[in-house]
Motif scaffolding. Sequence first.
Motif, PDB file in Angstrom:
ATOM      1  N   LEU A  97       1.972  10.413   2.727  1.00 48.79           N
ATOM      2  CA  LEU A  97       2.088   9.277   1.814  1.00 48.79           C
ATOM      3  C   LEU A  97       3.289   8.409   2.161  1.00 48.79           C
ATOM      4  N   ASN A 141       3.188   4.463   3.266  1.00 50.70           N
ATOM      5  CA  ASN A 141       3.951   3.406   2.595  1.00 50.70           C
ATOM      6  C   ASN A 141       4.831   2.643   3.581  1.00 50.70           C
ATOM      7  N   ALA A 179       4.609  -1.339   4.483  1.00 41.87           N
ATOM      8  CA  ALA A 179       5.775  -2.217   4.404  1.00 41.87           C
ATOM      9  C   ALA A 179       6.046  -2.921   5.722  1.00 41.87           C
ATOM     10  N   ALA A 201      -1.730   2.703   7.951  1.00 44.22           N
ATOM     11  CA  ALA A 201      -1.608   3.300   6.620  1.00 44.22           C
ATOM     12  C   ALA A 201      -2.903   3.993   6.220  1.00 44.22           C
ATOM     13  N   GLU A 207      -2.623   8.629  -5.928  1.00 43.40           N
ATOM     14  CA  GLU A 207      -1.601   7.915  -5.172  1.00 43.40           C
ATOM     15  C   GLU A 207      -2.112   7.512  -3.795  1.00 43.40           C
ATOM     16  N   ILE A 239      -2.737   3.631  -2.217  1.00 41.25           N
ATOM     17  CA  ILE A 239      -2.260   3.165  -0.905  1.00 41.25           C
ATOM     18  C   ILE A 239      -3.421   2.642  -0.072  1.00 41.25           C
ATOM     19  N   ARG A 291      -4.353  -0.785  -1.313  1.00 42.40           N
ATOM     20  CA  ARG A 291      -3.384  -1.789  -0.852  1.00 42.40           C
ATOM     21  C   ARG A 291      -3.608  -2.138   0.604  1.00 42.40           C
TER      22      ARG A 291
END
Length: 743
Positions: A611, A615, A619, A626, A637, A641, A644
């Motif tokens: 994880l 992340n 970023a 990812a 969680e 991700i 996103r």
Amino acid sequence: MMRFALICFLLFFGSASLSAQTVVVRSGEHATFSRLVMKIGEGADWSVSNQGREVKVNVDQPDIRFDLGGVFQKIPRTRLREVAQRERGGPLELSLNCNCAVEGFLQAETYLVIDIRDSTGTEFYLKPRLQPVDLAAYRFQLDTGGATTDGGPTVERRKASRGDSPVEARPGAGKSDKIISKTLSEQRLLAQIERAASQGLLTPVTQFAEEETEIGLPPPEPVVAPAKAEINIASTTVIDRDLSAIASTLDQLAGEATCLPDSVVAVPDWADERPFADQIGALRAGLFGEFDQLDAETAQDLARTYIHFGFGAEAETVLRFVPDPSPESNALRALARIVDGSAIEGANPFLGQSGCSQDFALWSALADPAQMDMAHSDALLRAFANLPRHLRHQLGPRLSRSLSKLEHNELAAALLREIDRSSGSTGPSHDLAEAEVESATGKTEAVVEKIEKVVASDSEVSPEALIKLIDMHYLEKKALRPDMPELAASYAAEHRQGKWGSELRRVHAMSLALAGRFEAAFEALDVSAELDGPALAAAASHPVLELLAQNADDVTFLTFALPLAEPFDSKLPASLAANLSGRLLVLGFPQQAQAIIEKATPRGMSREDRLLRANIALANGLPHRAMIEVLNLTDPEASAILARAMQANGDYEMAGQVLLDAERPENAARNLWLGDAWDELPLADDPRYLRLAELSTRLAKETEENDETAPLAGARSLLDDSVSARSEIAEILSELDVSEPNE
């Protein structure tokens, strides 16, 4: 003439006496077998035969004499009842006390090993190393009684009591008056079979019954190979042979086959009741004899006396004068270093000797606690109780601490109780050992109190106690007393070149970090790098960096963490790299976080690691990476991700579907609306986005043209539609909470 005859007589009989060979038969007891080992010389013929429980070991050396004095010192008479040799050059006769299997083989080409193994059944048999294939498949026929070549294996066909027909083979049975074949090729074949048998390349696959009667071989059959011939020869490669030799060598290193004499470690018997000065003085006076020649035996006696009184360094100094090392002198040197608290130089003479006697159990554990066999713990305690009182106080706490580190806490506590029984007084070394034993019980406060007492005693174990105290505070993440860093610095300076120097420098830097003085801690690490080298300094930096990631303020953290992102060869523990990169990501440094996470030592990544990497990849604008990081993860969680990452790729509909599957409809509605998946919005159960979907659907409908409408009416209709569209757009913007730009 008489002188010449006398010289000839002495040469003849002197050479005859020199040719006689005495072979010491050593023994060792194992869990499932007893072992006899004798050195017979390279290339010597040998054989093992049996009649019931009587076994004979023949060695083709006419003058050989077996020294049997120490056989039953190491083994009981449970398997072997008696062993004897009736005359010089005669066979070694073994009388068994069980229905056991007897196996003989060569080790290192010169050692004959006889194993007497427990039988799995009720039958008694002699286990061979070679068995022939079906005799009908040979192009030549064997004699019915048995056959050998000169020095080759004896091959006999016998009939067992149960009706089967096992085959017995004995390597090197000696010379026989019956020859298998006169041809050169057959002799070469048998020579190769003999060689394979001695090397262990041919192994048995059948056993023998208790009662055997010799029978003749069946009539020869035509040489036709059967469809599925049961061949009783197991072939192995040279690699298998070498691996077997290595395993056998390791077994010998275990020391169970040969034990040193008990006198080597009979430390309690090496002194008497006289004062120390009288005993040492008498031995020192006789150390050198006429013409200043060293008396080696007196030197060893002096070393033994020093060891008895606990002076290891002095004993080692005396032993340096002994010219020719022997197993006994090497053992004395090892004892001297053990008593002095130093590591043994070279090979450990007590390796695998713990099963020989209770004294060996004790000194083997002192020499290398990690190799101790807990099956001999009772023998160790008995030997420890027999030590002189001063040696119990000197060696007991040290051994107890070593055992406690190996989690043998019960035995460690028993040693301390033995010291307490001998004397009510204890010292700092005893207190430290007691604290380490109690640390396994979870009595943290009592342990800390005892260790602080040892630190304050300013004794020889105070540096070690200080190291343990600071390590305990680090593991529990507790603050130290303000004076602890200065105390660690003073001890580190005092023991700068000692055995505790590097450890004291490590805990000094750690104590500064525990006190929040990170700048001073990294300066201490620079000193450690100069004195201890980069490897030890890197290991010492890991606790400091861990405390930096957990406790330092943002400015201090970035000051010392950002340089770690620069390229360097050293790796970081995976947990430490995760903590550092996680905080850098939170502070807005994703590139540096990526650089540090790549320095983590390889290990199986946990869910948290994956994880975190996902992340960091998001970023850094790497959505595909990812998605790979969270592949096959199904928790909420990971789903967030993944959504996103899909949003970053512009795939809003799939992002919404992922969130719906993760039962997060409140976050799925916006992605479904943005992805024009308005028919899926009722599943999201969000009235706001349902209204937005309704307005968006109405705006998306094309205005139908009506040619029959008058131009003025059409214009009025378009104006009304425009007003309605503006109203709906304004409602959409208000629902999305989008403010107008400032003019």
